[in-house]
Design a protein around this motif. Structure first.
Motif, PDB file in Angstrom:
ATOM      1  N   LEU A  77       0.831  -1.213   0.000  1.00 43.12           N
ATOM      2  CA  LEU A  77       0.000   0.000   0.000  1.00 43.12           C
ATOM      3  C   LEU A  77       0.863   1.259   0.000  1.00 43.12           C
ATOM      4  O   LEU A  77       0.542   2.244  -0.671  1.00 43.12           O
ATOM      5  N   LYS A  78       1.965   1.232   0.728  1.00 46.29           N
ATOM      6  CA  LYS A  78       2.854   2.398   0.742  1.00 46.29           C
ATOM      7  C   LYS A  78       3.451   2.643  -0.638  1.00 46.29           C
ATOM      8  O   LYS A  78       3.620   3.787  -1.048  1.00 46.29           O
ATOM      9  N   PHE A  79       3.787   1.585  -1.368  1.00 47.54           N
ATOM     10  CA  PHE A  79       4.316   1.749  -2.712  1.00 47.54           C
ATOM     11  C   PHE A  79       3.325   2.520  -3.593  1.00 47.54           C
ATOM     12  O   PHE A  79       3.728   3.332  -4.420  1.00 47.54           O
ATOM     13  N   PHE A  80       2.047   2.230  -3.418  1.00 42.76           N
ATOM     14  CA  PHE A  80       1.034   2.821  -4.296  1.00 42.76           C
ATOM     15  C   PHE A  80       0.374   4.066  -3.698  1.00 42.76           C
ATOM     16  O   PHE A  80      -0.540   4.612  -4.290  1.00 42.76           O
ATOM     17  N   GLU A  81       0.863   4.519  -2.549  1.00 40.58           N
ATOM     18  CA  GLU A  81       0.267   5.671  -1.870  1.00 40.58           C
ATOM     19  C   GLU A  81       0.207   6.900  -2.778  1.00 40.58           C
ATOM     20  O   GLU A  81      -0.804   7.577  -2.854  1.00 40.58           O
ATOM     21  N   ASP A  82       1.293   7.195  -3.460  1.00 43.51           N
ATOM     22  CA  ASP A  82       1.361   8.389  -4.303  1.00 43.51           C
ATOM     23  C   ASP A  82       1.256   8.070  -5.795  1.00 43.51           C
ATOM     24  O   ASP A  82       1.487   8.939  -6.632  1.00 43.51           O
ATOM     25  N   LEU A  83       0.931   6.836  -6.104  1.00 40.54           N
ATOM     26  CA  LEU A  83       0.836   6.427  -7.504  1.00 40.54           C
ATOM     27  C   LEU A  83      -0.607   6.092  -7.854  1.00 40.54           C
ATOM     28  O   LEU A  83      -1.421   5.832  -6.980  1.00 40.54           O
ATOM     29  N   GLN A  84      -0.871   6.064  -9.121  1.00 43.48           N
ATOM     30  CA  GLN A  84      -2.177   5.626  -9.603  1.00 43.48           C
ATOM     31  C   GLN A  84      -2.099   4.113  -9.806  1.00 43.48           C
ATOM     32  O   GLN A  84      -1.421   3.655 -10.734  1.00 43.48           O
ATOM     33  N   PRO A  85      -2.755   3.320  -8.951  1.00 47.29           N
ATOM     34  CA  PRO A  85      -2.662   1.865  -9.108  1.00 47.29           C
ATOM     35  C   PRO A  85      -3.082   1.383 -10.485  1.00 47.29           C
ATOM     36  O   PRO A  85      -2.493   0.447 -11.019  1.00 47.29           O
ATOM     37  N   GLY A  86      -4.067   2.032 -11.107  1.00 45.66           N
ATOM     38  CA  GLY A  86      -4.543   1.603 -12.424  1.00 45.66           C
ATOM     39  C   GLY A  86      -3.457   1.599 -13.484  1.00 45.66           C
ATOM     40  O   GLY A  86      -3.520   0.834 -14.446  1.00 45.66           O
ATOM     41  N   LYS A  87      -2.451   2.429 -13.306  1.00 45.28           N
ATOM     42  CA  LYS A  87      -1.342   2.504 -14.252  1.00 45.28           C
ATOM     43  C   LYS A  87      -0.593   1.170 -14.324  1.00 45.28           C
ATOM     44  O   LYS A  87       0.005   0.846 -15.344  1.00 45.28           O
ATOM     45  N   PHE A  88      -0.666   0.369 -13.252  1.00 47.72           N
ATOM     46  CA  PHE A  88       0.095  -0.874 -13.175  1.00 47.72           C
ATOM     47  C   PHE A  88      -0.757  -2.113 -13.467  1.00 47.72           C
ATOM     48  O   PHE A  88      -0.274  -3.233 -13.349  1.00 47.72           O
ATOM     49  N   THR A  89      -1.997  -1.898 -13.861  1.00 43.24           N
ATOM     50  CA  THR A  89      -2.889  -3.026 -14.153  1.00 43.24           C
ATOM     51  C   THR A  89      -2.296  -3.976 -15.197  1.00 43.24           C
ATOM     52  O   THR A  89      -2.302  -5.186 -14.979  1.00 43.24           O
ATOM     53  N   PRO A  90      -1.750  -3.466 -16.322  1.00 42.05           N
ATOM     54  CA  PRO A  90      -1.160  -4.404 -17.302  1.00 42.05           C
ATOM     55  C   PRO A  90       0.000  -5.209 -16.716  1.00 42.05           C
ATOM     56  O   PRO A  90       0.174  -6.380 -17.036  1.00 42.05           O
ATOM     57  N   ASP A  91       0.794  -4.588 -15.861  1.00 41.22           N
ATOM     58  CA  ASP A  91       1.918  -5.299 -15.246  1.00 41.22           C
ATOM     59  C   ASP A  91       1.423  -6.414 -14.326  1.00 41.22           C
ATOM     60  O   ASP A  91       2.003  -7.501 -14.304  1.00 41.22           O
ATOM     61  N   PHE A  92       0.369  -6.144 -13.577  1.00 36.79           N
ATOM     62  CA  PHE A  92      -0.188  -7.174 -12.694  1.00 36.79           C
ATOM     63  C   PHE A  92      -0.821  -8.299 -13.513  1.00 36.79           C
ATOM     64  O   PHE A  92      -0.724  -9.465 -13.143  1.00 36.79           O
ATOM     65  N   TYR A  93      -1.453  -7.944 -14.625  1.00 37.01           N
ATOM     66  CA  TYR A  93      -2.008  -8.973 -15.509  1.00 37.01           C
ATOM     67  C   TYR A  93      -0.893  -9.894 -16.000  1.00 37.01           C
ATOM     68  O   TYR A  93      -1.008 -11.120 -15.955  1.00 37.01           O
ATOM     69  N   GLU A  94       0.190  -9.318 -16.489  1.00 35.26           N
ATOM     70  CA  GLU A  94       1.308 -10.107 -17.017  1.00 35.26           C
ATOM     71  C   GLU A  94       1.946 -10.958 -15.920  1.00 35.26           C
ATOM     72  O   GLU A  94       2.320 -12.104 -16.164  1.00 35.26           O
ATOM     73  N   ALA A  95       2.074 -10.407 -14.718  1.00 32.02           N
ATOM     74  CA  ALA A  95       2.633 -11.189 -13.611  1.00 32.02           C
ATOM     75  C   ALA A  95       1.708 -12.365 -13.277  1.00 32.02           C
ATOM     76  O   ALA A  95       2.178 -13.486 -13.030  1.00 32.02           O
ATOM     77  N   GLY A  96       0.402 -12.134 -13.284  1.00 37.56           N
ATOM     78  CA  GLY A  96      -0.558 -13.211 -13.033  1.00 37.56           C
ATOM     79  C   GLY A  96      -0.483 -14.282 -14.105  1.00 37.56           C
ATOM     80  O   GLY A  96      -0.550 -15.480 -13.823  1.00 37.56           O
ATOM     81  N   ARG A  97      -0.317 -13.849 -15.346  1.00 36.30           N
ATOM     82  CA  ARG A  97      -0.195 -14.802 -16.448  1.00 36.30           C
ATOM     83  C   ARG A  97       1.076 -15.638 -16.312  1.00 36.30           C
ATOM     84  O   ARG A  97       1.075 -16.846 -16.519  1.00 36.30           O
ATOM     85  N   GLU A  98       2.148 -14.992 -15.930  1.00 38.10           N
ATOM     86  CA  GLU A  98       3.422 -15.699 -15.760  1.00 38.10           C
ATOM     87  C   GLU A  98       3.317 -16.755 -14.653  1.00 38.10           C
ATOM     88  O   GLU A  98       3.729 -17.895 -14.838  1.00 38.10           O
ATOM     89  N   ILE A  99       2.751 -16.384 -13.525  1.00 42.15           N
ATOM     90  CA  ILE A  99       2.605 -17.358 -12.436  1.00 42.15           C
ATOM     91  C   ILE A  99       1.593 -18.429 -12.830  1.00 42.15           C
ATOM     92  O   ILE A  99       1.744 -19.593 -12.476  1.00 42.15           O
ATOM     93  N   GLY A 100       0.574 -18.059 -13.580  1.00 46.04           N
ATOM     94  CA  GLY A 100      -0.415 -19.034 -14.039  1.00 46.04           C
ATOM     95  C   GLY A 100       0.199 -20.087 -14.947  1.00 46.04           C
ATOM     96  O   GLY A 100      -0.118 -21.274 -14.848  1.00 46.04           O
ATOM     97  N   ILE A 101       1.091 -19.664 -15.812  1.00 45.83           N
ATOM     98  CA  ILE A 101       1.790 -20.621 -16.691  1.00 45.83           C
ATOM     99  C   ILE A 101       2.618 -21.578 -15.845  1.00 45.83           C
ATOM    100  O   ILE A 101       2.572 -22.795 -16.034  1.00 45.83           O
ATOM    101  N   ALA A 102       3.367 -21.037 -14.882  1.00 46.96           N
ATOM    102  CA  ALA A 102       4.188 -21.893 -14.012  1.00 46.96           C
ATOM    103  C   ALA A 102       3.311 -22.820 -13.181  1.00 46.96           C
ATOM    104  O   ALA A 102       3.599 -24.017 -13.055  1.00 46.96           O
ATOM    105  N   MET A 103       2.230 -22.297 -12.633  1.00 47.32           N
ATOM    106  CA  MET A 103       1.341 -23.117 -11.798  1.00 47.32           C
ATOM    107  C   MET A 103       0.661 -24.216 -12.587  1.00 47.32           C
ATOM    108  O   MET A 103       0.444 -25.308 -12.074  1.00 47.32           O
ATOM    109  N   SER A 104       0.328 -23.925 -13.835  1.00 44.96           N
ATOM    110  CA  SER A 104      -0.385 -24.930 -14.627  1.00 44.96           C
ATOM    111  C   SER A 104       0.454 -26.183 -14.868  1.00 44.96           C
ATOM    112  O   SER A 104      -0.096 -27.231 -15.177  1.00 44.96           O
ATOM    113  N   HIS A 105       1.760 -26.087 -14.682  1.00 44.76           N
ATOM    114  CA  HIS A 105       2.623 -27.259 -14.794  1.00 44.76           C
ATOM    115  C   HIS A 105       2.636 -28.080 -13.501  1.00 44.76           C
ATOM    116  O   HIS A 105       3.024 -29.243 -13.513  1.00 44.76           O
ATOM    117  N   GLU A 106       2.239 -27.456 -12.402  1.00 43.48           N
ATOM    118  CA  GLU A 106       2.280 -28.096 -11.089  1.00 43.48           C
ATOM    119  C   GLU A 106       0.894 -28.447 -10.546  1.00 43.48           C
ATOM    120  O   GLU A 106       0.746 -29.410  -9.806  1.00 43.48           O
TER     121      GLU A 106
END
Length: 189
Positions: A77-106
């Motif tokens: 929360l402190k990281f995003f205190e002065d930032l617009q969280p929506g700006k990072f939505t694509p990055d969070f999507y890509e991170a979720g996709r990356e972990i999803g690919i790894a998880m789908s193997h396990e």
């Protein structure tokens, strides 16, 4: 270790694999079995099941494959205190996709549906539940109430994870600090 011994019956193939593993690790089969039972005892006392432990371990292996770290929610929360969280939505999507690919193997998607607490490994959730109907699978994920500002990021992360599993047709609804993920069974790609 006590000198007392007892005999239990287990599947032969499991006993053979574990015996071989113990030899490879340079430990006795009795120590391996006793240590495993101690771990299971702790998990079951806390209301879990041995299979929960297995899928938690698989989730942790998936996370290590994607250089993921656990952060306390207050720090995030402190990281995003002065930032617009929506700006990072694509990055969070890509991170979720990356972990999803790894998880789908396990972890299969069916196992993820059976054990929604796996989401607690990935996100700072208070609870994770699911319900299944003939046409839908609905996950209800509760984040800490003070972190509502980050729900768009968590939603994007979940969307990426599900897309990696091949479930691209889903709807995410946010109410207060509850994220509800609705997936239509006929829409799996």
């Amino acid at each position: 270790m006590s000198g007392d011994k007892t005999t239990i019956t287990v599947d032969r193939d499991v006993a053979l694999r574990c015996s071989k593993l113990a030899r490879e690790l340079g430990m006795s089969f009795q120590k391996l079995a006793s240590d495993a039972l101690r771990i299971v005892e702790e998990v079951v006392k806390d209301g879990g099941s041995p299979m929960d432990l297995l899928y938690t371990w698989r989730g942790m292996k998936s996370m290590s494959a994607t250089d993921t770290i656990a952060l306390p929610m207050t720090i995030l929360l402190k990281f995003f205190e002065d930032l617009q969280p929506g700006k990072f939505t694509p990055d969070f999507y890509e991170a979720g996709r990356e972990i999803g690919i790894a998880m789908s193997h396990e972890i299969t998607f069916a196992d993820l549906v059976k054990r929604p607490l796996i989401f607690k490994i990935l996100l700072p959730l208070r609870s994770a539940n699911n319900r299944e109907t003939e046409r839908e699978i609905i996950f209800t994920l509760a984040i800490p109430p003070y972190s509502k500002r980050l729900t768009p990021l968590f939603s994007a992360y979940i969307r990426g994870l599900l897309d990696a599993y091949g479930y691209t047709q889903h709807k995410i609804e946010v109410r207060e600090h509850i994220i509800e993920v609705i997936m239509y069974k006929s829409a799996q790609t």
